[in-house]
Design a protein around this motif. Structure first.
Motif, mmCIF file in Angstrom:
data_model
loop_
_atom_site.group_PDB
_atom_site.id
_atom_site.type_symbol
_atom_site.label_atom_id
_atom_site.label_comp_id
_atom_site.label_asym_id
_atom_site.label_seq_id
_atom_site.Cartn_x
_atom_site.Cartn_y
_atom_site.Cartn_z
ATOM 1 N N THR A 102 22.791 0.680 41.342
ATOM 2 C CA THR A 102 22.778 -0.033 42.627
ATOM 3 C C THR A 102 21.423 -0.671 42.880
ATOM 4 O OG1 THR A 102 24.440 1.458 43.577
ATOM 5 C CG2 THR A 102 23.071 0.208 45.120
ATOM 6 N N GLY A 103 20.355 0.084 42.683
ATOM 7 C CA GLY A 103 19.017 -0.412 42.959
ATOM 8 C C GLY A 103 18.630 -1.574 42.071
ATOM 9 N N ASP A 104 18.897 -1.465 40.779
ATOM 10 C CA ASP A 104 18.476 -2.521 39.862
ATOM 11 C C ASP A 104 19.341 -3.770 39.992
ATOM 12 O OD1 ASP A 104 16.334 -1.164 38.921
ATOM 13 O OD2 ASP A 104 17.269 -0.492 37.063
ATOM 14 N N LEU A 105 20.627 -3.610 40.258
ATOM 15 C CA LEU A 105 21.465 -4.790 40.438
ATOM 16 C C LEU A 105 21.087 -5.548 41.710
ATOM 17 C CD1 LEU A 105 25.058 -3.746 39.281
ATOM 18 C CD2 LEU A 105 23.505 -5.377 38.222
ATOM 19 N N LYS A 106 20.650 -4.844 42.717
ATOM 20 C CA LYS A 106 20.187 -5.521 43.934
ATOM 21 C C LYS A 106 18.932 -6.334 43.649
ATOM 22 C CE LYS A 106 22.055 -2.594 47.608
ATOM 23 N NZ LYS A 106 21.737 -1.653 48.722
ATOM 24 N N GLN A 107 18.057 -5.814 42.802
ATOM 25 C CA GLN A 107 16.806 -6.502 42.491
ATOM 26 C C GLN A 107 17.020 -7.730 41.625
ATOM 27 O OE1 GLN A 107 13.820 -3.973 40.833
ATOM 28 N NE2 GLN A 107 13.803 -2.560 42.553
ATOM 29 N N ILE A 108 17.934 -7.639 40.659
ATOM 30 C CA ILE A 108 18.081 -8.724 39.682
ATOM 31 C C ILE A 108 19.285 -9.604 39.947
ATOM 32 C CG2 ILE A 108 16.953 -7.369 37.884
ATOM 33 C CD1 ILE A 108 19.596 -6.693 36.728
ATOM 34 N N GLY A 109 20.129 -9.218 40.901
ATOM 35 C CA GLY A 109 21.331 -9.996 41.159
ATOM 36 C C GLY A 109 21.079 -11.274 41.905
#
Length: 235
Positions: free
Chosen positions: A130-137
């Motif tokens: 969740t955290g990384d997809l929010k950053q790179i999405g």
């Protein structure tokens, strides 16, 4: 048949089925010793595996092989994995790939680091994804359901964000499926457990020797192929 070739074929027949040869295993210790003690056996085995597009890894007095990148005979194609996991779309498969990538990152941050955890929990993995997809999405609003199914980061992020965290408040009732974030992570965990990468106990993923053998060489050999593949679809 030459004895060296015969022994090399015996070793290959074990490794090609996804098993390992190990000094600690009564059934394969003789093959392990032959592999390292006889230079002819060693050279023939490695030449055979290289010709077949397979990569050999060593860890903890054991030898493992995995299909090299793009190996359609011994590895999985994208369509193979979609059928195996019951997925329909590329972005669903790329979400599984991203979860696998995040699972690796829980233990190894780069090629020069060592294991920092004995296990990871399913809920920790969900939080990391969740955290990384929010950053790179990026701007997820700009991606609609009608866009091409390329499996880009944005599409994967939108798919993940559209899923409920879980189907039921009772975690034991949340099965591996495409119906929730926990379901996708469990689907991925089952795949990795079936491939001998993790041992899954009470929603905790414990790394196996096979995991260490492959993961410790992953970043050095291939870099972040999953990241690069997904990132290239955004351009």
């Amino acid at each position: 048949m030459d004895k060296g070739l015969e022994k090399a074929l015996d070793i290959y027949s074990v490794l090609a089925t996804g098993r390992s040869i190990s000094a600690k295993d009564k059934e394969t210790s003789e093959l392990y010793n032959a592999y390292y003690a006889d230079s002819e056996v060693y050279d023939i085995t490695n030449a055979l595996l290289q010709r077949l597009g397979m990569k050999l890894y060593e860890y903890n007095d054991s030898v493992f092989v995995t299909a090299g990148n793009g190996n359609k005979v011994f590895g999985y194609t994208n369509d193979d994995l979609k059928r195996k996991l019951g997925l329909r779309l590329n972005k669903e498969l790329y979400l599984v790939y991203f979860i696998i990538y995040e699972a690796l990152l829980q233990f190894y941050k780069s090629s020069d680091t060592y294991q920092i955890k004995d296990y990871i929990r399913i809920d920790e993995l969900i939080e990391a994804v969740t955290g990384d997809l929010k950053q790179i999405g990026g701007d997820m609003v700009s991606v609609s359901e009608s866009d091409n199914d390329t499996g880009s980061f944005k599409e994967v992020a939108v798919l993940w964000d559209s899923l409920p965290p879980m189907i039921s408040e009772d975690k034991d009732r949340n099965k591996a499926s495409r119906g929730s974030q926990m379901g996708y992570v469990k689907l991925t965990a089952n795949l990795l457990s079936g491939e001998g990468i993790f041992t899954n106990v009470d929603d905790r993923l414990y790394p196996t020797d096979r995991f260490h053998a492959i993961a410790e060489n992953y970043f050095e050999d291939n870099g972040s192929l999953i990241y690069e593949s997904l990132n290239s679809t955004d351009n």
